[in-house]
Design an enzyme around this catalytic site. Sequence first.
Site, mmCIF file in Angstrom:
data_model
loop_
_atom_site.group_PDB
_atom_site.id
_atom_site.type_symbol
_atom_site.label_atom_id
_atom_site.label_comp_id
_atom_site.label_asym_id
_atom_site.label_seq_id
_atom_site.Cartn_x
_atom_site.Cartn_y
_atom_site.Cartn_z
ATOM 1 N N ASP A 8 -55.622 149.616 -48.683
ATOM 2 C CA ASP A 8 -55.320 148.674 -49.580
ATOM 3 C C ASP A 8 -55.177 149.619 -51.007
ATOM 4 O OD1 ASP A 8 -55.410 146.096 -51.133
ATOM 5 O OD2 ASP A 8 -57.421 146.726 -51.857
ATOM 6 N N ASP A 10 -55.293 148.103 -54.907
ATOM 7 C CA ASP A 10 -56.093 147.867 -55.646
ATOM 8 C C ASP A 10 -57.567 147.528 -55.770
ATOM 9 O OD1 ASP A 10 -53.984 147.493 -58.097
ATOM 10 O OD2 ASP A 10 -53.201 146.150 -56.710
ATOM 11 N N THR A 42 -50.964 146.110 -48.918
ATOM 12 C CA THR A 42 -51.299 145.710 -50.286
ATOM 13 C C THR A 42 -50.888 144.423 -50.353
ATOM 14 O OG1 THR A 42 -51.097 145.910 -52.799
ATOM 15 C CG2 THR A 42 -49.383 146.762 -51.185
ATOM 16 N N GLY A 43 -51.213 143.446 -51.314
ATOM 17 C CA GLY A 43 -50.509 142.274 -51.896
ATOM 18 C C GLY A 43 -49.541 142.483 -52.783
ATOM 19 N N LYS A 199 -52.467 140.643 -43.690
ATOM 20 C CA LYS A 199 -52.386 141.985 -43.670
ATOM 21 C C LYS A 199 -52.932 142.464 -42.048
ATOM 22 C CE LYS A 199 -53.669 143.409 -48.182
ATOM 23 N NZ LYS A 199 -54.638 144.249 -48.979
ATOM 24 N N ASP A 222 -61.102 146.268 -49.969
ATOM 25 C CA ASP A 222 -62.242 145.658 -50.583
ATOM 26 C C ASP A 222 -62.365 144.236 -51.050
ATOM 27 O OD1 ASP A 222 -61.324 145.331 -53.839
ATOM 28 O OD2 ASP A 222 -59.868 145.978 -52.476
ATOM 29 N N ASN A 225 -58.645 139.308 -49.123
ATOM 30 C CA ASN A 225 -57.059 139.268 -48.505
ATOM 31 C C ASN A 225 -57.187 140.709 -47.533
ATOM 32 O OD1 ASN A 225 -57.265 141.191 -50.896
ATOM 33 N ND2 ASN A 225 -55.178 141.309 -51.001
#
Length: 272
Positions: A8, A10, A42-43, A199, A222, A225
Amino acid sequence: MIKLVAIDIDGTLVNEKKIMTEKVKKTIHAAMDQGVKIVLCTGRPISGIRPYLEELGMFAEDDFVISQNGAVITRTDTEEIIEVWPFEKNAVEKLYDFGKDFSADFLVMNEEKFYLIVPENNQKAMRPALISEGETVRMAVDTTTIGGLEGEYVKVLFFGETAEIDEVEAAVPSEFRDEFSVTRSQTYLLEIAAKGINKGTALTKLAQDLGFEREEVMAIGDGNNDYHMIKVAGLGVVMENGTDYLKSVAKELTLSNENDGVAHAIEKFVLK
């Protein structure tokens, strides 16, 4: 032996200043030199991932990223979209009808467009925080109406203050949670994707396509999501700064994103 590491961005790859430290970069490069496949998951849209790909030099023919919380898989050297799982337009309209009376902003996104959906003849100024979010993901936020929306979109977002998003999340009907993938990715962000898209589904698909077994995959994250990604990986590692919800399914914990947690995990579980 770990052969693929999904990371991930962020709260994980980068610190709170959105910086990837030299230690993290050095450790990732050591894993790559050892033949380990690194996949950023990632988003963010691809535009918000590109700076970190450039820092890491991840533009080989077999380099891929998972973006939009699993709705898109892209080959990095050509930016060819390998897999995409979009919404039907009527699904976006259904979610808009649900969310239009909340104070939180209603947005849609694909890899090219980031729209704030506003009522006809709306003159409301855009929140500075939303403008800043667009700058973070390197995609300017434009405005349009639900009737003026064209093309396919992979994600609906509710954006606002924590209390505003709390209100939306509490009101989401149970049938929506069966019909869509609903995730509170940040305190200020509720994200909705097509049913079954997250994900974890994207990581499973990519790992299979690349010929990796589940036991050969490590995932580091973290946020909520990241839940499905951590669950499907053979080794799911959660940051010290991760949510309690995510830590409940972690197989291992690592240090925080302020203390080079990604580097610590790779050194401990991947490097020979």
